[in-house]
Design an enzyme around this catalytic site. Structure first.
Site, PDB file in Angstrom:
ATOM      1  N   ASP A  37       0.867  -1.180   0.000  1.00  0.00           N
ATOM      2  CA  ASP A  37       0.000   0.000   0.000  1.00  0.00           C
ATOM      3  C   ASP A  37       0.900   1.224   0.000  1.00  0.00           C
ATOM      4  OD1 ASP A  37      -2.081   2.071   0.887  1.00  0.00           O
ATOM      5  OD2 ASP A  37      -3.261   0.226   0.932  1.00  0.00           O
ATOM      6  N   ASP A  60       4.151   2.376  -4.442  1.00  0.00           N
ATOM      7  CA  ASP A  60       3.397   3.192  -5.387  1.00  0.00           C
ATOM      8  C   ASP A  60       3.169   2.288  -6.591  1.00  0.00           C
ATOM      9  OD1 ASP A  60       2.499   4.844  -7.397  1.00  0.00           O
ATOM     10  OD2 ASP A  60       4.132   6.297  -7.252  1.00  0.00           O
ATOM     11  N   VAL A  61       1.941   1.864  -6.813  1.00  0.00           N
ATOM     12  CA  VAL A  61       1.684   0.870  -7.862  1.00  0.00           C
ATOM     13  C   VAL A  61       1.930   1.414  -9.261  1.00  0.00           C
ATOM     14  CG1 VAL A  61       0.091  -0.558  -6.539  1.00  0.00           C
ATOM     15  CG2 VAL A  61      -0.793   1.416  -7.819  1.00  0.00           C
ATOM     16  N   ASN A  87      -5.432  -4.915  -6.702  1.00  0.00           N
ATOM     17  CA  ASN A  87      -6.602  -4.307  -6.083  1.00  0.00           C
ATOM     18  C   ASN A  87      -6.527  -2.786  -5.981  1.00  0.00           C
ATOM     19  OD1 ASN A  87      -8.997  -4.158  -4.107  1.00  0.00           O
ATOM     20  ND2 ASN A  87      -7.289  -3.389  -2.869  1.00  0.00           N
ATOM     21  N   TYR A 154     -12.644   7.042 -14.273  1.00  0.00           N
ATOM     22  CA  TYR A 154     -12.830   5.770 -13.561  1.00  0.00           C
ATOM     23  C   TYR A 154     -13.422   4.710 -14.489  1.00  0.00           C
ATOM     24  CZ  TYR A 154     -14.109   2.557  -9.780  1.00  0.00           C
ATOM     25  OH  TYR A 154     -14.220   1.462  -8.955  1.00  0.00           O
ATOM     26  N   LYS A 158     -11.578   1.194 -15.690  1.00  0.00           N
ATOM     27  CA  LYS A 158     -12.117  -0.099 -15.274  1.00  0.00           C
ATOM     28  C   LYS A 158     -12.513  -0.953 -16.479  1.00  0.00           C
ATOM     29  CE  LYS A 158     -11.317   0.259 -10.949  1.00  0.00           C
ATOM     30  NZ  LYS A 158     -10.274  -0.602 -10.338  1.00  0.00           N
ATOM     31  N   THR A 189     -16.373   0.411   1.311  1.00  0.00           N
ATOM     32  CA  THR A 189     -14.932   0.668   1.372  1.00  0.00           C
ATOM     33  C   THR A 189     -14.709   2.162   1.411  1.00  0.00           C
ATOM     34  OG1 THR A 189     -14.517   0.919  -0.991  1.00  0.00           O
ATOM     35  CG2 THR A 189     -14.595  -1.331  -0.146  1.00  0.00           C
TER      36      THR A 189
END
Length: 241
Positions: A37, A60-61, A87, A154, A158, A189
């Site tokens: 994370d 940091d993805v 995720n 977004y 996705k 969440t």
């Protein structure tokens, strides 16, 4: 015996929500979990709660170097990687019309939600080959199946996660690596708890993170050994309408 005994699994965005729930569940079922994370405090807390079967790696993805470090740490700590749960994600600007969306905001969501999935899959493939196969779960959304107003970035990302999942599934099949996408609806969440989604959901409620992580566990496990390139929807009937 656990359902994922001794499998080494990386879970991104595991400091809270679906990621934290998945990390805990996978560990309870026997996995060695690499919790990542960008929020060091949250990720550390999850890894510490799990105990000896988990390590935390700040990530940091959207960073290629961070991905290389995560895989290296996983192999050094536990062995070759058998599972990856992509995720981590962000919504980006809410209630902003496409015509008003700033380039920098759009690019940021692309980096976190799409580039990270691409780089994550690319980064673990060698380790999964060494493992003799593996399973990758890419967390998309119902917004990767149907459109939504004023969340253009977004929705775009996705849908992209859905597509890259299918491309990778075809390319990775020869290596015994399965790749599937999960499409949650309204989940309790830190990203999305929308009253409008709740009202539009046939089951009449928002789901708990565990209701998604149960599916993720299944896909990481050998129980899903013949499922690849597929979309798994957890939305209380939202997209059935």
């Amino acid at each position: 015996m656990g359902r994922v005994d001794s499998k080494v699994v990386i879970v991104t965005g595991a400091g809270n929500g679906i990621g934290a729930s998945s990390a805990h569940l996978l560990a309870r079922e026997g996995a060695k979990v690499v919790v990542t994370d960008i929020d060091e405090a949250a990720g550390t807390r999850v890894a510490e709660d799990i105990g000896d079967n988990a390590i935390f790696v700040k990530q940091d993805v959207a960073s290629e170097a961070d991905w290389a470090n995560v895989v290296q740490r996983a192999e050094e700590s536990f062995g070759p990687v058998a599972g990856l749960v992509n995720n981590a994600g962000i919504v980006g600007p809410n209630d902003v019309a496409l015509a008003d969306l700033r380039d920098e905001d759009f690019q940021k969501v692309l980096q976190v939600n799409v580039y990270s999935v691409f780089k994550g899959m690319q980064s673990v493939l060698g380790s999964m080959k060494e493992n003799g196969g593996g399973s990758i779960v890419n967390v998309s959304s119902t917004s990767g199946l149907v459109g939504s107003v004023n969340v253009t970035s977004y929705v775009t990302t996705k849908f992209a996660v859905r597509g890259i999942t299918k491309a990778a599934a075809l390319e990775f099949a020869e290596h015994g690596v399965r790749v599937n996408s999960v499409h949650p609806g309204g989940i309790r969440t830190n990203i999305e708890v929308f009253d409008a989604v709740k009202a539009a959901t046939p089951l009449g409620r928002i789901a708990e993170p565990e209701e998604v992580s149960n599916l993720i566990l299944y896909l990481i496990s050998d129980e899903a050994s013949f499922s690849t390139g597929s979309e798994f929807v957890v939305d209380g009937g939202f997209t059935a309408q």
